[in-house]
Design a protein around this motif. Structure first.
Motif, PDB file in Angstrom:
ATOM      1  N   ASP A  65       4.611  53.414   5.497  1.00 25.88           N
ATOM      2  CA  ASP A  65       3.701  52.840   4.505  1.00 25.88           C
ATOM      3  C   ASP A  65       3.737  51.321   4.511  1.00 25.88           C
ATOM      4  O   ASP A  65       2.983  50.685   3.765  1.00 25.88           O
ATOM      5  N   LYS A 155      -0.561  47.439   8.329  1.00 29.48           N
ATOM      6  CA  LYS A 155       0.512  47.863   7.442  1.00 29.48           C
ATOM      7  C   LYS A 155       0.854  46.712   6.483  1.00 29.48           C
ATOM      8  O   LYS A 155       0.989  45.565   6.924  1.00 29.48           O
ATOM      9  N   SER A 249       7.551  57.049  -0.818  1.00 31.96           N
ATOM     10  CA  SER A 249       7.088  56.135   0.231  1.00 31.96           C
ATOM     11  C   SER A 249       8.090  56.079   1.384  1.00 31.96           C
ATOM     12  O   SER A 249       9.243  56.473   1.245  1.00 31.96           O
TER      13      SER A 249
END
Length: 292
Positions: A65, A155, A249
């Motif tokens: 993530d 990202k 996450s």
């Protein structure tokens, strides 16, 4: 007997090659509930010989993530530098001034500018130029490289602390960084061999060597507390909480390797907070040792 000897030699060669190929820089998996990190030990400058990075690290970034760095210098152009209160020449002995002038000449630096600068500025300038002289550049630093890769892959790049905090930390040292500069001067004689050994130890994932290096400098306990331990505790608190990243996450964390070994390191602090942590990288002894 001759076949047996050849077979034994063959096994030795295979064992040697396997050890060479499998050795990697240090990285760990850290998990708590639905929060997951891959923690990769960084060096902030480097050379092309350090690449490619371990596949497990780059693949994790691609599927994660986002990336978490100590600080993302690309996002902070408006840095405020304090006014020079103390000059380098005012805190050095005559012998130390002569040594600094000799060092400055060897690095193609203006010795008078170094003497008139704040001690912390002189210390960092000398360190950066020494790295460059020995073949290590900012562009090959792990943080810089992975920050670029994260951006190319869309990202998010998060910071554990702002760049201004780091500037204030260094410039706020006693006597504008006298201890930092004097420590560098005292270690200059062995700086070439120790710098090369640092990078060999990083590539090999040699925790013992890296820990020894972290504890071998002339820096005081107060300075180590300020630069390492206190920051490690703050980072662990941020990573355990949900303000930096949410509880569900996966992120790649990249911080200086010396924050991941030795006393009060980030790995141990995350374990104390309930993370299940395990080393994924394969280490070996580096072919060098630090000179004190």
């Amino acid at each position: 007997m001759r076949r047996l000897a050849l077979f034994s030699n063959f096994l030795c060669v295979i064992a040697y090659l396997s050890a060479t190929v499998s050795a990697e820089p240090l990285y760990w998996s850290a998990k708590k509930d639905n929060k997951e990190f891959l923690i990769f030990g960084s060096v902030h400058v480097g050379s092309s010989e350090m690449y490619p990075l371990p596949k497990a690290v780059t693949e994790y970034l691609s599927s994660s993530d986002g990336l978490i760095l100590e600080t993302d210098v690309r996002k902070e152009p408006d840095i405020r530098y304090p006014k020079n209160q103390i000059t380098t020449k005012s805190i050095l002995t005559n012998e130390q001034k002569q040594q600094l002038m000799h060092i400055s000449q060897s690095l193609n630096l203006n010795s008078q500018q170094m003497l008139n600068a704040a001690p912390w500025v002189t210390a960092l300038t000398v360190q950066i130029k020494r790295f460059q002289q020995l073949g290590y550049e900012n562009q090959y630093g792990i943080d810089n490289y992975l920050g670029i890769q994260a951006t190319l892959n869309n990202k998010p790049v998060l910071s554990l602390e702002p760049m201004q905090f780091q500037i204030d930390l260094i410039s706020g040292l006693k006597n504008d960084g006298q201890e930092l500069l004097v420590s560098g001067l005292n270690e200059w004689e062995h700086s070439e061999s120790n710098t090369h050994c640092l990078f060999e130890s990083w590539k090999s994932g040699d925790k013992q060597n890296l820990q020894e290096m972290g504890g071998s400098s002339d820096m005081s306990d107060e300075m180590i507390e300020r630069f390492v331990f206190k920051r490690n505790h703050d980072w662990a608190k941020q990573l355990d909480g949900n303000e930096l990243v949410n509880s569900n996450s996966r992120h790649l964390i990249v911080v200086g390797t010396l924050h991941l070994v030795g006393e009060q390191n980030l790995i141990l602090l995350l374990k104390d907070k309930g993370f299940t942590v395990r080393q994924l990288s394969t280490s070996k002894k580096a072919p060098c040792s630090f000179v004190h």
